[in-house]
Enzyme design. Structure first.
Site, PDB file in Angstrom:
ATOM      1  N   SER A 190      47.993  80.834  66.169  1.00 27.64           N
ATOM      2  CA  SER A 190      47.096  80.734  65.026  1.00 27.64           C
ATOM      3  C   SER A 190      47.634  81.359  63.749  1.00 27.64           C
ATOM      4  O   SER A 190      47.263  80.955  62.659  1.00 27.64           O
ATOM      5  CB  SER A 190      45.750  81.351  65.373  1.00 27.64           C
ATOM      6  OG  SER A 190      45.899  82.709  65.686  1.00 27.64           O
ATOM      7  N   HIS A 218      43.483  76.075  69.193  1.00 34.84           N
ATOM      8  CA  HIS A 218      43.858  75.591  67.858  1.00 34.84           C
ATOM      9  C   HIS A 218      44.527  74.221  67.916  1.00 34.84           C
ATOM     10  O   HIS A 218      45.296  73.872  67.023  1.00 34.84           O
ATOM     11  CB  HIS A 218      44.778  76.594  67.153  1.00 34.84           C
ATOM     12  CG  HIS A 218      44.043  77.740  66.519  1.00 34.84           C
ATOM     13  ND1 HIS A 218      43.329  77.619  65.340  1.00 34.84           N
ATOM     14  CD2 HIS A 218      43.871  79.014  66.916  1.00 34.84           C
ATOM     15  CE1 HIS A 218      42.775  78.772  65.026  1.00 34.84           C
ATOM     16  NE2 HIS A 218      43.086  79.645  65.974  1.00 34.84           N
ATOM     17  N   LYS A 249      35.902  75.426  67.371  1.00 33.45           N
ATOM     18  CA  LYS A 249      36.816  75.128  66.262  1.00 33.45           C
ATOM     19  C   LYS A 249      36.729  73.628  65.950  1.00 33.45           C
ATOM     20  O   LYS A 249      35.704  73.183  65.452  1.00 33.45           O
ATOM     21  CB  LYS A 249      38.229  75.610  66.616  1.00 33.45           C
ATOM     22  CG  LYS A 249      38.287  77.142  66.653  1.00 33.45           C
ATOM     23  CD  LYS A 249      39.681  77.702  66.822  1.00 33.45           C
ATOM     24  CE  LYS A 249      39.665  79.213  66.620  1.00 33.45           C
ATOM     25  NZ  LYS A 249      39.893  79.974  67.860  1.00 33.45           N
TER      26      LYS A 249
END
Ligand SMILES: *Cc1c(COP(=O)(O)O)cnc(C)c1O
Length: 415
Positions: A190, A218, A249
């Site tokens: 990240s 991610h 996310k």
């Protein structure tokens, strides 16, 4: 025992020290839904400001998608607000099992188990299927939640230098005597936006009879040509034994996480993972929202394609402007400034220009590696990104860093 004045004093001294070092985290209040454009109150009490958001994990722009919101509304009406129970007592609805099935199909795995968050998935998964005769060999830059999960399990632990396959191989060789060798990595890291080389990792795993664990928080939803994740990007779908990921996310951005992979590992989590057994089930509106997200993503690659195009445009634009970025393929694009104060000054000036970004410095990133981490979204349109680029150019020009390389910036501002 009371909260004595001595202890209160000790705590406030600790907090003042953090403030003095500039390490106190201050939150900004958003007065709008999460989106490419948001209304922000910062500092607290000041006038609201409309800004372009370049720091959310809203990669696919689904956090406030009307169909997702509608699905959550419908579930609220038909399945209620909450279940007031953990899964194994009376917290499992049909839709929870449906979402687990949909995640398995999306990720190309045998089975999936939901957790309240990916932090919880990582906290519970290792101790559920590893024993004292096993070893975990993890990349040195894995996410904090993995570090915590590893601490909770009895297996022996070891690490390899970030993305260093030679070092990983050496460790696999050293641990030949263990029952299970588990290689642990993030899919996309990240802070740098770089990818773990899963093709090479899987090849090593085969050679040394090791299992592979990837946290794809991610990447799930957009990496790979149909957005399944880094395993699709590297052509190793079906070869990753354990995938953990978040629904917080790209996959809608609300909350929830999962462990997906070998069905026995998933079943062991259902029997033994403590955050699964002892924390409440996901709320029905969140489950239905996530189901809708997977339906949208399985029907079309439009959003991940737009994100990819935005990422290319943004990376090229920053590079042409003469800023230093970390190279890579992910929509996490760090603009390197090296000096901590410079990162804060540039972020503040960009905010004045209507661009919402955050400057990261030690201890979030290594000393002398301060940066502004920008993150793209499928919600951004090119004119919006052009406007943001112009702001980066103006602020970069003000600080005289356009066209400078790493050495030049450090000479000018120090580490
Ligand atoms: C964000 C993140 C998590 C935590 O996910 P939550 O569902 O918000 O708990 C775990 N691992 C990685 C790599 C992440 O980036």
């Amino acid at each position: 025992m009371a909260y004595s004045s001595t202890i209160r004093e000790a705590h406030s001294t600790q907090l003042s020290a953090m403030r003095d070092q500039g390490l106190l985290k201050e939150e900004r209040y958003i007065h709008s839904p999460q989106s490419a454009n948001i209304t922000v109150e910062y500092p607290s009490g000041s006038e609201l400001k409309s800004v372009i958001n370049l720091c959310a994990n809203n990669y696919l722009g689904l956090s406030s998608h009307p169909d997702v919101i509608q699905a959550a509304h419908t579930a609220l009406d038909h399945r209620g607000y909450g279940l007031s129970s953990v899964r194994f007592i009376c917290g499992t609805q049909d839709i929870h099992r449906e979402l687990e099935g949909a995640l398995s199909r999306f990720l190309g795995t045998e089975d999936t188990i939901l957790f309240p968050s990916c932090m919880d998935a990582n906290a519970g998964v290792f101790e559920a299927f590893l024993e004292a005769e096993d070893v975990i060999i993890s990349d040195r830059l894995v996410h904090a939640s993995i570090v915590d999960g590893i601490r909770l399990c009895k297996a022996m632990t070891d690490t390899y230098k970030h993305a260093n396959m030679k070092h990983l191989e050496q460790k696999l060789d050293e641990h030949r005597d263990k029952r299970i060798r588990l290689i642990v990595t993030d899919g996309v890291f990240s802070m740098d936006g770089d990818l773990a080389p899963l093709d090479e990792i899987c090849a090593l795993a085969e050679r040394y009879d090791a299992m592979v664990f990837v946290d794809d928080s991610h990447s799930s939803g957009f990496m790979g040509k149909t957005g399944r994740g880094t395993h699709e990007h590297f052509g190793v779908v079906g070869k990753i034994d354990v995938i953990t990921t978040t629904l917080g996310k790209a996959l809608g951005g609300a909350a929830g996480g999962c462990v997906s992979g070998r069905k026995e590992v998933v079943e062991l989590c259902r029997q033994r993972a403590r955050p699964y057994l002892f924390s409440n089930t996901m709320a029905p509106p969140l489950v239905a929202g996530a189901l809708k997200v997977l339906e949208i993503l399985s029907g079309s690659t439009e959003r991940r394609d737009k994100l990819e195009a935005n990422t290319k445009f943004w990376r090229q634009g920053l590079t042409d402007a003469g800023l230093v970025i970390k190279k890579g393929d992910s929509p996490i694009v760090p603009v390197m400034l090296y000096n901590a104060k410079l990162s804060q000054d540039v972020a503040r000036d960009l905010y004045e220009e209507g661009i919402y970004v955050i400057g990261f410095f030690f201890p979030v990133v290594p000393n002398g590696q301060a940066r502004i981490r920008t993150q793209l979204s499928a919600d951004h349109d090119i004119p919006v990104l052009e406007k943001a680029l112009e702001a980066f150019k103006r602020v970069g020009d003000k600080y005289g860093i356009l066209g400078l390389d790493k050495k030049g910036i450090i000479e000018k501002y120090g580490m």
